[in-house]
Design a protein around this motif. Sequence first.
Motif, PDB file in Angstrom:
ATOM      1  N   THR A  81      37.415  -5.499   8.571  1.00 38.19           N
ATOM      2  CA  THR A  81      38.013  -5.967   9.819  1.00 38.19           C
ATOM      3  C   THR A  81      39.117  -5.027  10.274  1.00 38.19           C
ATOM      4  O   THR A  81      39.180  -4.644  11.447  1.00 38.19           O
ATOM      5  CB  THR A  81      38.550  -7.402   9.650  1.00 38.19           C
ATOM      6  OG1 THR A  81      37.464  -8.254   9.280  1.00 38.19           O
ATOM      7  CG2 THR A  81      39.186  -7.906  10.921  1.00 38.19           C
ATOM      8  N   GLN A  84      37.499  -1.696  11.256  1.00 39.36           N
ATOM      9  CA  GLN A  84      36.455  -1.846  12.275  1.00 39.36           C
ATOM     10  C   GLN A  84      35.211  -1.035  11.925  1.00 39.36           C
ATOM     11  O   GLN A  84      34.630  -0.345  12.757  1.00 39.36           O
ATOM     12  CB  GLN A  84      36.976  -1.479  13.663  1.00 39.36           C
ATOM     13  CG  GLN A  84      38.066  -2.404  14.137  1.00 39.36           C
ATOM     14  CD  GLN A  84      38.545  -2.054  15.524  1.00 39.36           C
ATOM     15  OE1 GLN A  84      38.696  -0.881  15.880  1.00 39.36           O
ATOM     16  NE2 GLN A  84      38.810  -3.075  16.316  1.00 39.36           N
ATOM     17  N   ARG A  85      34.832  -1.135  10.651  1.00 38.17           N
ATOM     18  CA  ARG A  85      33.593  -0.518  10.190  1.00 38.17           C
ATOM     19  C   ARG A  85      33.076  -1.268   8.981  1.00 38.17           C
ATOM     20  O   ARG A  85      33.825  -1.980   8.317  1.00 38.17           O
ATOM     21  CB  ARG A  85      33.765   0.963   9.898  1.00 38.17           C
ATOM     22  CG  ARG A  85      34.813   1.306   8.878  1.00 38.17           C
ATOM     23  CD  ARG A  85      35.130   2.774   8.912  1.00 38.17           C
ATOM     24  NE  ARG A  85      34.403   3.501   7.900  1.00 38.17           N
ATOM     25  CZ  ARG A  85      34.847   4.608   7.335  1.00 38.17           C
ATOM     26  NH1 ARG A  85      35.968   5.154   7.716  1.00 38.17           N
ATOM     27  NH2 ARG A  85      34.152   5.206   6.411  1.00 38.17           N
TER      28      ARG A  85
END
Length: 178
Positions: A81, A84-85
């Motif tokens: 989170t 963001q991957r």
Amino acid sequence: AALPGPAPADWVRAPLDPAVRAVLVGFDEHFSYAKLCQALRYLLRGGGECLLVGTNRDHRLPLEGGAGIPGTGCLVKAVETAAQREAFIVGKPNRFMFDCVAGEFPVDPARTIMVGDRLDTDILMGNSCGLTTLLTLTGVTALDEVRGHQDSGCAARHGLVPDFYVDSIADLLPLLAQ
């Protein structure tokens, strides 16, 4: 890892080890905000060349009496989170672990059984690797859940159905003596 100062500006100025090329997220009873910050900094450095690897996605670890504690999947999700991957998972249900073992040893899937107590990790990996699967009902899975997957018309859910089940791994002991 401790936060290197009282303010977020201090946290982002702390030195990073230039040799680090991957962040590995595994079970860590000392997971902290400081570690999450450090993981994110490594993952953002160098345009995404730092690998994000997780050991597994187990959300909860069962304890006796129906209790449970958060599993590694919670920690993996926190880092995913923030970064963001998505992490590459090397443990179950990914077949990476099986492929490593099969690359080193002569494994015949037709003569290999995957024994486990979780449908979404143990049984799914065994089925995806062409192994016979045996579910033990001493973990997080109940037989009603198996029947629900079995009776569904969904092929993906059928991948969660074991070939066999036992109430306890101890049920296998008499068979091993033969």
